[in-house]
Write a protein that holds these residues in place. Structure first.
Motif, PDB file in Angstrom:
ATOM      1  N   VAL A 141       0.840  -1.201   0.000  1.00 49.89           N
ATOM      2  CA  VAL A 141       0.000   0.000   0.000  1.00 49.89           C
ATOM      3  C   VAL A 141       0.880   1.258   0.000  1.00 49.89           C
ATOM      4  O   VAL A 141       0.629   2.203  -0.751  1.00 49.89           O
ATOM      5  CB  VAL A 141      -0.963   0.011   1.214  1.00 49.89           C
ATOM      6  N   ALA A 142       1.948   1.258   0.806  1.00 47.82           N
ATOM      7  CA  ALA A 142       2.835   2.431   0.853  1.00 47.82           C
ATOM      8  C   ALA A 142       3.476   2.666  -0.513  1.00 47.82           C
ATOM      9  O   ALA A 142       3.539   3.801  -0.999  1.00 47.82           O
ATOM     10  CB  ALA A 142       3.918   2.236   1.918  1.00 47.82           C
TER      11      ALA A 142
ATOM     12  N   LYS B 217       2.383   1.693  -3.524  1.00 46.15           N
ATOM     13  CA  LYS B 217       1.417   2.124  -4.542  1.00 46.15           C
ATOM     14  C   LYS B 217       0.883   3.523  -4.254  1.00 46.15           C
ATOM     15  O   LYS B 217       0.637   4.298  -5.174  1.00 46.15           O
ATOM     16  CB  LYS B 217       0.290   1.108  -4.665  1.00 46.15           C
ATOM     17  N   ALA B 218       0.688   3.857  -2.970  1.00 46.14           N
ATOM     18  CA  ALA B 218       0.243   5.210  -2.636  1.00 46.14           C
ATOM     19  C   ALA B 218       1.291   6.218  -3.089  1.00 46.14           C
ATOM     20  O   ALA B 218       0.964   7.256  -3.663  1.00 46.14           O
ATOM     21  CB  ALA B 218      -0.017   5.337  -1.130  1.00 46.14           C
ATOM     22  N   SER B 219       2.570   5.886  -2.881  1.00 48.43           N
ATOM     23  CA  SER B 219       3.600   6.844  -3.264  1.00 48.43           C
ATOM     24  C   SER B 219       3.702   6.947  -4.779  1.00 48.43           C
ATOM     25  O   SER B 219       3.880   8.040  -5.320  1.00 48.43           O
ATOM     26  CB  SER B 219       4.931   6.475  -2.616  1.00 48.43           C
TER      27      SER B 219
ATOM     28  N   GLY C 106       1.179   6.638  -6.682  1.00 48.65           N
ATOM     29  CA  GLY C 106      -0.016   7.414  -7.030  1.00 48.65           C
ATOM     30  C   GLY C 106       0.218   8.913  -6.882  1.00 48.65           C
ATOM     31  O   GLY C 106      -0.163   9.702  -7.754  1.00 48.65           O
ATOM     32  N   VAL C 107       0.861   9.317  -5.805  1.00 48.05           N
ATOM     33  CA  VAL C 107       1.146  10.740  -5.583  1.00 48.05           C
ATOM     34  C   VAL C 107       2.109  11.252  -6.654  1.00 48.05           C
ATOM     35  O   VAL C 107       1.900  12.304  -7.245  1.00 48.05           O
ATOM     36  CB  VAL C 107       1.777  10.969  -4.202  1.00 48.05           C
ATOM     37  N   ALA C 108       3.171  10.470  -6.901  1.00 47.47           N
ATOM     38  CA  ALA C 108       4.174  10.900  -7.871  1.00 47.47           C
ATOM     39  C   ALA C 108       3.536  11.073  -9.246  1.00 47.47           C
ATOM     40  O   ALA C 108       3.794  12.063  -9.936  1.00 47.47           O
ATOM     41  CB  ALA C 108       5.321   9.899  -7.923  1.00 47.47           C
TER      42      ALA C 108
ATOM     43  N   MET D 185       0.337  11.613  -9.899  1.00 47.30           N
ATOM     44  CA  MET D 185      -0.610  12.743  -9.852  1.00 47.30           C
ATOM     45  C   MET D 185       0.154  14.052 -10.059  1.00 47.30           C
ATOM     46  O   MET D 185      -0.258  14.914 -10.835  1.00 47.30           O
ATOM     47  CB  MET D 185      -1.342  12.769  -8.508  1.00 47.30           C
ATOM     48  N   ILE D 186       1.292  14.208  -9.388  1.00 49.33           N
ATOM     49  CA  ILE D 186       2.054  15.452  -9.497  1.00 49.33           C
ATOM     50  C   ILE D 186       2.651  15.593 -10.900  1.00 49.33           C
ATOM     51  O   ILE D 186       2.554  16.654 -11.520  1.00 49.33           O
ATOM     52  CB  ILE D 186       3.149  15.532  -8.412  1.00 49.33           C
TER      53      ILE D 186
ATOM     54  N   GLY E 272      -0.053  16.299 -13.348  1.00 53.16           N
ATOM     55  CA  GLY E 272      -0.551  17.652 -13.089  1.00 53.16           C
ATOM     56  C   GLY E 272       0.381  18.692 -13.696  1.00 53.16           C
ATOM     57  O   GLY E 272      -0.072  19.666 -14.307  1.00 53.16           O
TER      58      GLY E 272
END
Lengths: 350, 350
Positions: free
Chosen positions: B231-232, B234-236, B238-240, B242-243, B246
């Protein structure tokens, strides 16, 4: 009139953040009234026609152990603020203080809602589609059963429908794969309970989601245990700050990169605004017989004001009543879940 | 001569990625020899004096259930590649195929090392100090005991000392707070075991770390169960993404922002290079009686070549021997941990 109780002393910066935020909030919310809780001498300078000072002689520090906060500091601004909700003087309390202490005092003073074993902390994380995903639990509960994950899903649905105007928000179960066979035994069973709840119409269950889905905006609500939720939240904060610090370093490298920075600034600023965590400050403590919102301890005035707005919207849109209704509607499932859990406890005491 | 076995058919793109990566790898490693495993017709065009084609008639797809990969496809390129390690023909195997299948086949063919209950998957994540944090487990083990977390720490220490030239790498226990009293019962007990191991000199235990510490570079190794680790990770990711998406969107907005993009590009490219996950491709499957490395399924040739380099370095620096030595040295602790676990199983069968 919507009355909120504010723990003015809580958070890393205390009144330096809370007082300017309260002033701004009151000015933009003409039907709001604030009970400003804290040490009288710290608050005496604050004047507003819709603010009342409520004295509290003690302060829970960010490092206070839960026991100290709960048993030794009975006149803390945190506790007095929560008590305003208990007595009905305020519709919601807001604090930027120590999370563990806040949850413990809120549970002790307000008590847990019927049908809920454990209150949870729900926060919002910005996603790529421009909105935010509501994630719970974020650290209140480290060992969760499948039944708790179902309760979180029900409470999260009430929260999103109250605050985001989403009628039938989607719920995802945080897992390590999309397939139903993935995950631990607790997660697989939670998947079964959530599917049943979805089929019974108690909530809108999407299925399993993975860590990256939080930031893709795949679902409105992600349910997970507090350990996993906390790690996911902090890991994502870690990546975001690594990237933003890295950008700053690279742009500061020399004169040319500094010029590039000036030109790129408006573009970067717009992106930063989109993912600005301050816009999502204000985590809800759900499952209690009263509304409590937690601001980040390091929140600035902009972020803190946002937490006040979340509490205000929650009070205005009757979040408490909605959670209660959702829990009552889903009671047959939650009750059968409870009895299963109870039966398990009896047969295998570990 | 260092011989590696390559599952040329594995991964989303198969030979379109693996063959160019192998070519480039061989050209830059004059003492490397590759056993190129796959369907003969797919590989016939590949020619290199230090490459040998090893035919395998079947391919494990990315969606094949573990049972199918293990029981039905006995002549898969994945299995044949791993068998090269078993027979001693190769020092390590590399595959970009289905993780579940790779772990299952590797366990079946190579067997688990003595003193290790469960193999783990260790990967590297870039951190703000310019290096990378080694994190394990990343998804092989969803329910872990405290003893497993200790075993992961010991294996991770061997990995980092073999591949990063760090003599006494620091180990952090992933938790939701720095204090020893935080976390679930399993985590608290893992903390005790790790502290004892640290005091006995078996490893260099730093203490608890949080999700953001992975990206701060607080410690060399982070030990966690596979669910939380996955989870850690994949969450990271996901953030990377997204940024970075963006940023692309904002820079494409209009002519002015496009000009800003051209000017800012070199700066952004330098940052992207620093945090480029391709530089860290190549997860190690640890705790087996042979070396196996897993490339990301969507790796491109640059990333895949990096996985080959990791496997090569591991073989060259005798990772297998180092893990074995570490495990043997720490055996008194791991054995007492084992017997505790066994005793627990006997007294409370849940």
């Amino acid at each position: 009139m919507i009355t909120l109780a504010v723990d003015c002393m809580g958070g890393d910066a205390g009144i330096r953040v809370t007082l300017p935020a309260c002033k701004k909030f009151l000015d933009s919310h003409p039907d709001a009234h604030l009970l400003m809780v804290g040490q009288a001498e710290a608050l005496q300078s604050f004047r507003h026609e819709r603010a009342t000072i409520v004295p509290a002689s003690e302060v829970v520090t960010m490092d206070d152990p839960v026991e100290v906060a709960l048993r030794k500091k009975k006149d803390s601004s945190m506790r007095v603020a929560i008590s305003q909700v208990k007595t009905g003087a305020a519709l919601a309390a807001v604090s930027a203080g120590n999370t563990g202490a806040l949850m413990a005092i809120a549970r002790y003073v307000l008590k847990t809602m019927e049908g809920i074993d454990r209150p949870a902390i729900a926060t919002q994380l910005p996603h790529a589609k421009g909105g935010a995903t509501t994630v719970l639990d974020l650290g209140a509960n480290v060992d969760c059963t499948a039944e708790h994950l179902l309760q979180f899903a029900v409470m999260g649905s009430a929260l999103v429908s109250a605050l985001e105007n989403t009628e039938n928000p989607t719920v995802g179960l945080l897992n390590i794969g999309e397939e139903a066979i993935k995950g631990s035994e607790v997660i697989k069973r939670a998947g079964e309970l959530l599917r049943t709840a979805g089929q019974s119409g108690y909530l809108n269950f999407y299925g399993n989601v993975e860590g990256n889905d939080i930031f893709k905006g795949t679902v409105d609500i992600v349910t997970c245990d507090g350990f996993v939720g906390n790690v996911a939240l902090k890991a994502s904060e870690g990546v975001a700050s690594m990237i933003s610090n890295g950008l700053k370093q690279e742009f500061k490298r020399n004169l040319l990169t500094k010029i590039a920075a000036v030109i790129a600034y408006p573009v970067l600023a717009r992106l930063m605004k989109r993912v600005d965590h301050r816009r999502y400050n204000g985590a809800a403590l759900l499952g209690l017989r009263g509304l409590v919102f937690k601001s980040h301890g390091s929140a600035d005035a902009v972020a803190y004001e946002h937490a006040l707005r979340r509490a205000y919207d929650a009070a205005r849109n009757d979040l408490l009543g909605r959670v209660q209704t959702k829990i009552q509607t889903a009671a047959p499932l939650l009750m059968s879940a409870d009895s299963t859990a109870a039966a398990k406890t009896v047969t295998s005491p570990t």
